[in-house]
Design a protein around this motif. Structure first.
Motif, PDB file in Angstrom:
ATOM      1  N   ILE A 113       1.290   3.167  12.525  1.00  0.00           N
ATOM      2  CA  ILE A 113       0.437   3.822  12.969  1.00  0.00           C
ATOM      3  C   ILE A 113      -1.169   3.765  13.864  1.00  0.00           C
ATOM      4  O   ILE A 113      -1.057   3.805  15.400  1.00  0.00           O
ATOM      5  N   ALA A 114      -1.591   2.574  13.542  1.00  0.00           N
ATOM      6  CA  ALA A 114      -2.941   1.687  14.020  1.00  0.00           C
ATOM      7  C   ALA A 114      -2.789   1.345  15.211  1.00  0.00           C
ATOM      8  O   ALA A 114      -3.219   1.019  16.207  1.00  0.00           O
ATOM      9  N   GLU A 115      -1.791  -0.035  15.148  1.00  0.00           N
ATOM     10  CA  GLU A 115      -1.491  -0.449  16.453  1.00  0.00           C
ATOM     11  C   GLU A 115      -1.305   0.595  17.589  1.00  0.00           C
ATOM     12  O   GLU A 115      -1.468   0.489  18.800  1.00  0.00           O
ATOM     13  N   ARG A 116       0.125   1.779  17.210  1.00  0.00           N
ATOM     14  CA  ARG A 116       0.418   2.199  18.466  1.00  0.00           C
ATOM     15  C   ARG A 116      -1.164   3.482  18.594  1.00  0.00           C
ATOM     16  O   ARG A 116      -1.219   3.361  20.457  1.00  0.00           O
ATOM     17  N   THR A 117      -1.962   3.252  17.659  1.00  0.00           N
ATOM     18  CA  THR A 117      -3.150   4.369  17.983  1.00  0.00           C
ATOM     19  C   THR A 117      -4.214   3.791  19.331  1.00  0.00           C
ATOM     20  O   THR A 117      -4.876   4.398  20.079  1.00  0.00           O
ATOM     21  N   GLN A 118      -4.267   1.812  19.011  1.00  0.00           N
ATOM     22  CA  GLN A 118      -5.058   1.118  19.536  1.00  0.00           C
ATOM     23  C   GLN A 118      -4.573   1.339  21.275  1.00  0.00           C
ATOM     24  O   GLN A 118      -4.995   1.350  22.456  1.00  0.00           O
ATOM     25  N   GLU A 119      -3.018   1.360  21.280  1.00  0.00           N
ATOM     26  CA  GLU A 119      -2.575   1.631  23.116  1.00  0.00           C
ATOM     27  C   GLU A 119      -2.937   3.104  23.342  1.00  0.00           C
ATOM     28  O   GLU A 119      -3.116   2.911  24.621  1.00  0.00           O
ATOM     29  N   LEU A 120      -3.686   4.257  22.312  1.00  0.00           N
ATOM     30  CA  LEU A 120      -4.363   5.341  23.487  1.00  0.00           C
ATOM     31  C   LEU A 120      -5.890   4.889  23.812  1.00  0.00           C
ATOM     32  O   LEU A 120      -6.596   6.228  24.106  1.00  0.00           O
ATOM     33  N   LEU A 121      -5.911   3.919  23.289  1.00  0.00           N
ATOM     34  CA  LEU A 121      -7.849   4.148  23.305  1.00  0.00           C
ATOM     35  C   LEU A 121      -8.330   2.827  24.081  1.00  0.00           C
ATOM     36  O   LEU A 121      -7.552   1.945  23.424  1.00  0.00           O
ATOM     37  N   ARG A 122     -10.107   3.013  24.803  1.00  0.00           N
ATOM     38  CA  ARG A 122      -9.964   1.928  24.997  1.00  0.00           C
ATOM     39  C   ARG A 122     -10.764   0.855  23.931  1.00  0.00           C
ATOM     40  O   ARG A 122     -10.621  -0.355  24.819  1.00  0.00           O
ATOM     41  N   GLY A 123     -11.555   1.448  22.885  1.00  0.00           N
ATOM     42  CA  GLY A 123     -12.652   0.957  22.083  1.00  0.00           C
ATOM     43  C   GLY A 123     -11.155  -0.301  21.261  1.00  0.00           C
ATOM     44  O   GLY A 123     -10.279   0.535  20.920  1.00  0.00           O
ATOM     45  N   PRO A 124     -11.887  -0.650  20.047  1.00  0.00           N
ATOM     46  CA  PRO A 124     -11.573  -1.443  19.122  1.00  0.00           C
ATOM     47  C   PRO A 124     -10.710  -0.231  17.998  1.00  0.00           C
ATOM     48  O   PRO A 124     -11.287   0.486  17.311  1.00  0.00           O
ATOM     49  N   VAL A 125      -9.807  -0.794  17.633  1.00  0.00           N
ATOM     50  CA  VAL A 125      -9.099   0.384  16.373  1.00  0.00           C
ATOM     51  C   VAL A 125      -8.929  -0.814  15.451  1.00  0.00           C
ATOM     52  O   VAL A 125      -8.116  -1.919  15.663  1.00  0.00           O
ATOM     53  N   VAL A 126      -9.713  -0.700  14.315  1.00  0.00           N
ATOM     54  CA  VAL A 126      -9.311  -1.457  12.773  1.00  0.00           C
ATOM     55  C   VAL A 126      -8.472  -0.715  12.042  1.00  0.00           C
ATOM     56  O   VAL A 126      -8.366   0.898  12.100  1.00  0.00           O
ATOM     57  N   ALA A 127      -8.468  -0.944  10.993  1.00  0.00           N
ATOM     58  CA  ALA A 127      -7.379  -0.005   9.718  1.00  0.00           C
ATOM     59  C   ALA A 127      -7.615  -0.520   8.790  1.00  0.00           C
ATOM     60  O   ALA A 127      -7.783  -1.586   8.140  1.00  0.00           O
ATOM     61  N   GLY A 128      -8.130   0.609   7.837  1.00  0.00           N
ATOM     62  CA  GLY A 128      -7.929   0.347   6.271  1.00  0.00           C
ATOM     63  C   GLY A 128      -8.101   0.902   5.462  1.00  0.00           C
ATOM     64  O   GLY A 128      -8.319   3.042   5.903  1.00  0.00           O
ATOM     65  N   LEU A 129      -8.515   1.067   3.795  1.00  0.00           N
ATOM     66  CA  LEU A 129      -9.157   2.549   3.171  1.00  0.00           C
ATOM     67  C   LEU A 129      -7.275   3.083   3.077  1.00  0.00           C
ATOM     68  O   LEU A 129      -7.884   3.887   2.110  1.00  0.00           O
ATOM     69  N   HIS A 130      -6.688   2.394   3.222  1.00  0.00           N
ATOM     70  CA  HIS A 130      -4.735   3.628   2.514  1.00  0.00           C
ATOM     71  C   HIS A 130      -5.068   3.779   1.576  1.00  0.00           C
ATOM     72  O   HIS A 130      -4.212   4.351   0.815  1.00  0.00           O
ATOM     73  N   SER A 131      -5.631   2.579   1.019  1.00  0.00           N
ATOM     74  CA  SER A 131      -4.591   2.882  -0.574  1.00  0.00           C
ATOM     75  C   SER A 131      -6.046   3.514  -1.875  1.00  0.00           C
ATOM     76  O   SER A 131      -6.517   3.640  -3.063  1.00  0.00           O
ATOM     77  N   LEU A 132      -6.976   4.216  -0.713  1.00  0.00           N
ATOM     78  CA  LEU A 132      -7.909   4.624  -1.426  1.00  0.00           C
ATOM     79  C   LEU A 132      -7.984   6.261  -1.675  1.00  0.00           C
ATOM     80  O   LEU A 132      -7.427   7.000  -0.275  1.00  0.00           O
ATOM     81  N   ALA A 133      -7.067   6.777  -3.025  1.00  0.00           N
ATOM     82  CA  ALA A 133      -7.117   8.262  -3.348  1.00  0.00           C
ATOM     83  C   ALA A 133      -7.443   9.244  -2.783  1.00  0.00           C
ATOM     84  O   ALA A 133      -9.377   8.682  -3.289  1.00  0.00           O
ATOM     85  N   ALA A 134      -7.756   9.596  -2.089  1.00  0.00           N
ATOM     86  CA  ALA A 134      -8.712  11.319  -1.957  1.00  0.00           C
ATOM     87  C   ALA A 134      -8.848  11.827  -3.107  1.00  0.00           C
ATOM     88  O   ALA A 134     -10.667  12.153  -3.593  1.00  0.00           O
ATOM     89  N   ALA A 135      -8.504  12.221  -4.189  1.00  0.00           N
ATOM     90  CA  ALA A 135      -8.877  12.465  -5.705  1.00  0.00           C
ATOM     91  C   ALA A 135      -9.871  11.281  -6.247  1.00  0.00           C
ATOM     92  O   ALA A 135     -10.397  11.897  -6.795  1.00  0.00           O
ATOM     93  N   SER A 136     -10.104  10.280  -6.134  1.00  0.00           N
ATOM     94  CA  SER A 136     -10.746   9.428  -6.176  1.00  0.00           C
ATOM     95  C   SER A 136     -11.755   9.525  -6.390  1.00  0.00           C
ATOM     96  O   SER A 136     -13.148   8.891  -6.384  1.00  0.00           O
ATOM     97  N   LEU A 137     -12.015   9.004  -4.330  1.00  0.00           N
ATOM     98  CA  LEU A 137     -12.893   9.147  -3.067  1.00  0.00           C
ATOM     99  C   LEU A 137     -13.928  10.535  -3.721  1.00  0.00           C
ATOM    100  O   LEU A 137     -15.235  10.233  -4.381  1.00  0.00           O
ATOM    101  N   ALA A 138     -13.292  11.784  -4.348  1.00  0.00           N
ATOM    102  CA  ALA A 138     -13.776  12.491  -4.411  1.00  0.00           C
ATOM    103  C   ALA A 138     -15.142  12.893  -5.667  1.00  0.00           C
ATOM    104  O   ALA A 138     -15.931  13.651  -5.784  1.00  0.00           O
ATOM    105  N   GLY A 139     -13.772  12.274  -6.537  1.00  0.00           N
ATOM    106  CA  GLY A 139     -15.092  12.093  -8.124  1.00  0.00           C
ATOM    107  C   GLY A 139     -15.993  11.110  -8.039  1.00  0.00           C
ATOM    108  O   GLY A 139     -17.154  10.918  -8.571  1.00  0.00           O
ATOM    109  N   GLY A 140     -16.512   9.869  -6.967  1.00  0.00           N
ATOM    110  CA  GLY A 140     -17.149   9.184  -6.567  1.00  0.00           C
ATOM    111  C   GLY A 140     -17.006   8.162  -6.433  1.00  0.00           C
ATOM    112  O   GLY A 140     -15.370   7.923  -5.625  1.00  0.00           O
ATOM    113  N   LYS A 141     -17.124   6.508  -6.519  1.00  0.00           N
ATOM    114  CA  LYS A 141     -17.045   5.684  -5.242  1.00  0.00           C
ATOM    115  C   LYS A 141     -15.168   5.408  -5.811  1.00  0.00           C
ATOM    116  O   LYS A 141     -14.731   5.219  -7.146  1.00  0.00           O
TER     117      LYS A 141
END
Ligand code: NAP
Length: 208
Positions: A113-141
């Motif tokens: 999806i990140a590469e396909r997003t890059q085709e739609l935007l003028r600025g640079p697209v980077v990708a990350g944080l995929h492995s961070l569960a929302a439930a974990s982030l909600a409780g702290g780092k």
């Protein structure tokens, strides 16, 4: 460039809200974006963010835009916001998954999806944080490491700086944007693990 201001498009959702909370707690000026400005303002107050605004307004003048809408709306949202985002770097956190009776599978599209997003935007697209569960982030780092990839060095540094503020482990540079194929695919593995073992799995890289 250091990270001072971040817009979280779709910051009203589980992941975006938790991310906004962690970033605001770390002293970042966070703008929560939503399709509905009123909902954005409510959720911004909940997250302790600087403000909330409609997505197209939220992305203006920030250092980094996090595209945190529901994954199947990531590309259409990027296309809609392309003008407002302009040349601002974008962090894609989305993974396209297929849910079937046999389990959760990665997309059949060979590109991330990140590469396909890059085709739609003028600025640079980077990708990350995929492995961070929302439930974990909600409780702290979030436990574990955060992996970030991209082709633009400056944008990647900004995303690594952001990642370092929200994980208990390390923010690691995982190479070029094509690495997003593996990072997004890894989400399918993580969701299968969560289903099988009933948890919020993360990723920790060893040997570095
Ligand atoms: N959940 C996780 O643990 C997790 C972990 C890592 C990465 N991610 C990624 O983070 C992103 C958000 O995940 P989530 O679980 O937070 O999703 P979510 O709660 O289902 O949705 C997030 C937000 O997306 C917006 N949205 C929904 N449908 C939309 C549409 N058709 N067009 C535009 N915006 C729409 C909504 O904001 P408004 O209605 O306010 O506009 C919603 O609050 C996804 O790309 C996901 O792959 C999630």
């Amino acid at each position: 460039m250091t990270l001072a201001t971040v817009a979280v498009v779709g910051g009203t959702g589980d992941f975006g809200l938790a991310l906004a909370q962690r970033l605001a707690g770390a002293g970042v000026d966070v703008v929560v974006g939503s399709r509905d400005a009123e909902r954005a303002r409510e959720k911004a107050a909940e997250a302790g963010a600087a403000r909330g605004a409609a997505n197209a307004e939220a992305v203006r003048g920030v250092d980094l835009v996090v595209l945190a809408v529901k994954a199947d709306a990531a590309l259409s949202t990027a296309a809609d916001l392309a003008g407002a985002i302009g040349e601002t770097p974008v962090l894609s956190v989305a993974s396209e998954l297929r849910f079937t009776k046999t389990g959760v599978h990665p997309t059949e599209d060979p590109r991330s999806i990140a590469e396909r997003t890059q085709e739609l935007l003028r600025g640079p697209v980077v990708a990350g944080l995929h492995s961070l569960a929302a439930a974990s982030l909600a409780g702290g780092k979030a436990d574990g490491d955060a992996l970030v990839c991209g082709d633009d060095a400056e944008a990647k540094e900004l995303a690594l700086e952001l990642a370092g503020k929200v994980v208990a482990g390390r923010a690691l540079d995982a190479g070029p944007l094509t690495s997003a194929r593996a990072l997004e695919g890894m989400t399918a593995v993580i969701v299968n693990l969560n289903r099988r073992y009933r948890g919020h799995a993360g990723v920790r890289i060893v040997g570095l």
